[in-house]
Design a protein around this motif. Structure first.
Motif, short mmCIF file in Angstrom:
data_model
loop_
_atom_site.label_atom_id
_atom_site.label_comp_id
_atom_site.label_asym_id
_atom_site.label_seq_id
_atom_site.Cartn_x
_atom_site.Cartn_y
_atom_site.Cartn_z
N ASP A 137 53.07 -117.84 -4.21
CA ASP A 137 54.24 -117.35 -3.62
C ASP A 137 54.17 -115.81 -3.05
O ASP A 137 53.43 -115.09 -3.44
CB ASP A 137 55.09 -117.14 -4.87
CG ASP A 137 56.48 -116.85 -4.65
OD1 ASP A 137 57.06 -117.25 -3.66
OD2 ASP A 137 57.21 -116.15 -5.34
N ARG A 138 54.75 -116.08 -1.82
CA ARG A 138 54.97 -114.70 -0.87
C ARG A 138 53.60 -114.16 -0.51
O ARG A 138 53.61 -113.31 0.23
CB ARG A 138 55.39 -113.50 -1.89
CG ARG A 138 56.68 -113.92 -2.50
CD ARG A 138 57.70 -112.85 -2.75
NE ARG A 138 58.52 -112.40 -1.39
CZ ARG A 138 59.27 -111.45 -1.62
NH1 ARG A 138 59.71 -110.86 -2.77
NH2 ARG A 138 59.90 -110.96 -0.49
N LYS A 139 52.62 -114.99 -0.57
CA LYS A 139 51.08 -114.56 0.22
C LYS A 139 51.28 -114.46 1.48
O LYS A 139 50.78 -113.54 2.14
CB LYS A 139 50.09 -115.73 -0.34
CG LYS A 139 48.79 -115.48 0.28
CD LYS A 139 47.97 -116.48 -0.02
CE LYS A 139 46.32 -116.16 0.78
NZ LYS A 139 46.47 -116.77 2.21
N GLY A 140 52.15 -115.19 2.03
CA GLY A 140 52.38 -115.32 3.76
C GLY A 140 52.65 -113.61 4.01
O GLY A 140 52.32 -113.22 5.12
N GLU A 141 53.72 -113.23 3.47
CA GLU A 141 54.32 -112.04 3.63
C GLU A 141 53.47 -110.92 3.45
O GLU A 141 53.47 -109.94 4.09
CB GLU A 141 55.61 -111.90 2.74
CG GLU A 141 56.72 -112.80 3.32
CD GLU A 141 58.05 -112.70 2.22
OE1 GLU A 141 59.31 -113.25 2.71
OE2 GLU A 141 57.63 -112.24 1.02
N VAL A 142 52.83 -111.16 2.17
CA VAL A 142 51.53 -110.18 2.13
C VAL A 142 50.56 -109.98 3.11
O VAL A 142 50.51 -108.69 3.37
CB VAL A 142 50.98 -110.40 0.73
CG1 VAL A 142 49.49 -109.54 0.71
CG2 VAL A 142 51.69 -109.97 -0.56
N LEU A 143 50.04 -110.84 3.55
CA LEU A 143 48.98 -111.03 4.58
C LEU A 143 49.51 -110.44 5.91
O LEU A 143 48.94 -109.55 6.46
CB LEU A 143 48.44 -112.30 4.93
CG LEU A 143 47.63 -113.00 3.61
CD1 LEU A 143 46.78 -114.18 4.15
CD2 LEU A 143 46.57 -111.85 3.10
N ALA A 144 50.79 -110.91 6.38
CA ALA A 144 51.38 -110.35 7.57
C ALA A 144 51.72 -108.89 7.51
O ALA A 144 51.12 -108.05 8.47
CB ALA A 144 52.72 -110.98 7.76
N SER B 20 49.30 -114.49 -7.38
CA SER B 20 50.42 -114.20 -6.53
C SER B 20 50.74 -112.52 -6.55
O SER B 20 51.27 -111.97 -5.76
CB SER B 20 51.37 -115.14 -6.57
OG SER B 20 52.72 -114.61 -5.78
N GLU B 21 50.82 -112.39 -7.80
CA GLU B 21 51.35 -110.94 -8.29
C GLU B 21 50.53 -109.95 -7.67
O GLU B 21 50.84 -108.75 -7.48
CB GLU B 21 51.75 -110.98 -9.72
CG GLU B 21 52.42 -109.47 -10.15
CD GLU B 21 52.90 -109.70 -11.53
OE1 GLU B 21 53.68 -108.65 -11.96
OE2 GLU B 21 52.04 -110.57 -12.48
N MET B 22 49.10 -110.26 -7.96
CA MET B 22 48.04 -109.32 -7.49
C MET B 22 48.15 -109.01 -6.13
O MET B 22 48.08 -108.08 -5.53
CB MET B 22 46.74 -110.02 -7.91
CG MET B 22 45.60 -109.14 -7.19
SD MET B 22 43.92 -110.12 -7.10
CE MET B 22 44.17 -111.23 -5.65
N TYR B 23 48.31 -110.30 -5.25
CA TYR B 23 48.49 -109.99 -3.84
C TYR B 23 49.92 -109.06 -3.47
O TYR B 23 49.53 -108.20 -2.66
CB TYR B 23 48.79 -111.18 -2.96
CG TYR B 23 47.43 -111.89 -2.71
CD1 TYR B 23 47.25 -112.11 -1.29
CD2 TYR B 23 46.66 -112.45 -3.59
CE1 TYR B 23 46.07 -112.70 -0.82
CE2 TYR B 23 45.54 -113.60 -3.08
CZ TYR B 23 45.24 -113.45 -1.56
OH TYR B 23 44.10 -114.10 -1.24
N GLN B 24 50.69 -109.40 -4.32
CA GLN B 24 52.01 -108.56 -4.03
C GLN B 24 51.97 -106.90 -4.38
O GLN B 24 52.11 -106.10 -3.60
CB GLN B 24 53.30 -109.11 -4.48
CG GLN B 24 53.50 -110.36 -4.33
CD GLN B 24 54.88 -110.98 -4.78
OE1 GLN B 24 55.89 -110.36 -4.80
NE2 GLN B 24 54.36 -112.29 -5.42
N ALA B 25 51.29 -106.85 -5.65
CA ALA B 25 51.31 -105.54 -6.15
C ALA B 25 50.14 -104.71 -5.35
O ALA B 25 50.20 -103.45 -4.99
CB ALA B 25 50.78 -105.53 -7.52
N GLY B 26 49.06 -105.51 -4.70
CA GLY B 26 48.06 -104.71 -3.96
C GLY B 26 48.51 -104.38 -2.71
O GLY B 26 48.33 -103.34 -2.23
N ALA B 27 49.42 -105.19 -1.95
CA ALA B 27 49.92 -104.79 -0.70
C ALA B 27 50.70 -103.74 -1.00
O ALA B 27 50.95 -102.73 -0.12
CB ALA B 27 50.88 -106.07 -0.29
N ASN B 28 51.73 -103.48 -1.95
CA ASN B 28 52.57 -102.48 -2.09
C ASN B 28 51.73 -101.09 -2.11
O ASN B 28 51.93 -100.10 -1.72
CB ASN B 28 53.18 -102.44 -3.50
CG ASN B 28 54.36 -103.37 -3.58
OD1 ASN B 28 54.87 -103.97 -2.45
ND2 ASN B 28 54.73 -103.65 -4.56
#
Length: 337
Positions: free
Chosen positions: A42-49, A305-313
């Motif tokens: 979930d939300r990985k696409g936004e994270v990578l972009a 998914s949470e890892m991707y989002q927290a790491g992007a922040n």
């Protein structure tokens, strides 16, 4: 376009000029070159972009040319700081893709010796390594002394390098190969000197920004475009799919998913390895045709998914995603690996 993002062409490239397209980053992910895995993040696409946009913007601030044009939001093209909400749409300058021919079990790159266009995707990936973890393929190709280390044997722990190891690999083959610099220049038709200079400078910039976020940049990869005599960074860079970042010694990248499959579904991972090797030995282009099993969901996708989002922040320095702090997420994830 691929296993993790789709391409919308707004204006195709011509022989003499680049075009305009949008990368639509999806929540799909891929490991071991399999293609789309059975469950999305979930939300990985936004994270990578967003991470890719941030990386391109800091590279361009330092004079490195990229194909990045901006992020899409409500029909407008915006820089990252101007976004109101996370976006999974990245506008890019689009170039031609020249394909090598697969003939009698090998690839023919002669089209790159006299390209029919003045803009195209360079058929190489450039991999750079700041650390050599346990299990890295670099350990089978180099001794510690060849990489400037004093040890006679590789230790059972990650090893930091005084200077990054930069290596070329193929980009447009069904099963990409690590190649030497002589072959890289021969098949691509471009000099590696400028590409290596851009790679090393990009690595330094990413390292500085990652360390400000409390992480480390173990390694990464870059792709390049030839545009009317200039070299530009293409595709996307500085994300958890292109790089292996670590936080307190724990992977914060797609490597988490690779390791989870090795632990939970080792039979499938081993069959992938054997199918790839058999394809090379028998001159078969599509190695997946040799597979008899498919991967199953892991059960850690929500946490990943949470890892991707927290790491992007952390990396971007802005809380685009409403998730726990990266430290909390990684503590939970570590117990699952």
């Amino acid at each position: 376009m691929g296993s993790v993002k789709d391409l919308e062409i707004l204006e195709p490239p011509t022989e003499d000029s680049t075009g305009h397209a949008i990368f639509h980053f999806s929540d799909r992910y891929s490991v071991f070159d399999w293609g789309e895995m059975p469950k999305k993040l979930d939300r990985k696409g936004e994270v990578l972009a967003l991470m890719g946009a941030y990386t391109f913007e800091i590279l361009e601030e330092e004079g490195i040319k990229t194909h990045y044009m901006g992020m899409g939001e409500e029909g407008e093209i915006k820089k990252l700081d101007d976004l109101e909400e996370p976006s999974s749409q990245m506008h890019i300058e689009l170039v031609n893709v020249l394909e090598p021919d697969f003939k009698e079990g090998s690839y023919d790159y002669s089209v790159f010796q006299n390209p029919p266009v003045n803009n195209y995707l360079v058929p190489l990936e450039i991999i750079y390594r700041n650390r050599v973890p346990v299990g890295s393929s670099a350990r089978s190709r180099y001794s510690p002394k060849e990489l400037g280390l004093e040890a006679e044997e590789w230790p059972e722990e990650p090893v930091s390098l005084d200077e990054p190891l930069v290596e070329p690999s193929t980009k447009l083959e069904e099963q990409d190969r690590c190649i030497d610099e002589e072959e890289a220049e021969r098949i691509s038709g471009v000099s590696l000197q400028e590409i290596y200079e851009i790679t090393r400078k990009s690595n330094e910039i990413i390292i500085e920004n990652v360390e400000e976020a409390g992480m480390k940049n173990d390694d990464g990869k870059l792709e390049f475009l030839y545009i009317d005599g200039d070299i530009a960074v293409g595709d996307v860079a500085g994300t958890f799919d292109e790089n292996r970042f670590t936080f307190n010694g724990v992977q914060v990248s797609k490597e988490v998913l690779r390791q989870a499959y090795k632990k939970d579904q080792p039979e499938w991972v081993e069959e992938v390895k054997k199918a790839k090797k058999k394809a090379i030995n028998e001159g078969v282009e599509q190695w997946k045709e040799l597979m008899t099993t498919e991967p199953q969901p892991l059960g850690i996708e929500d946490l990943a998914s949470e890892m991707y989002q927290a790491g992007a922040n952390r990396y971007i320095g802005r809380d685009f995603f409403d998730v726990r702090d990266l430290g909390e997420v990684m503590s939970d994830l570590k117990t699952k690996l």
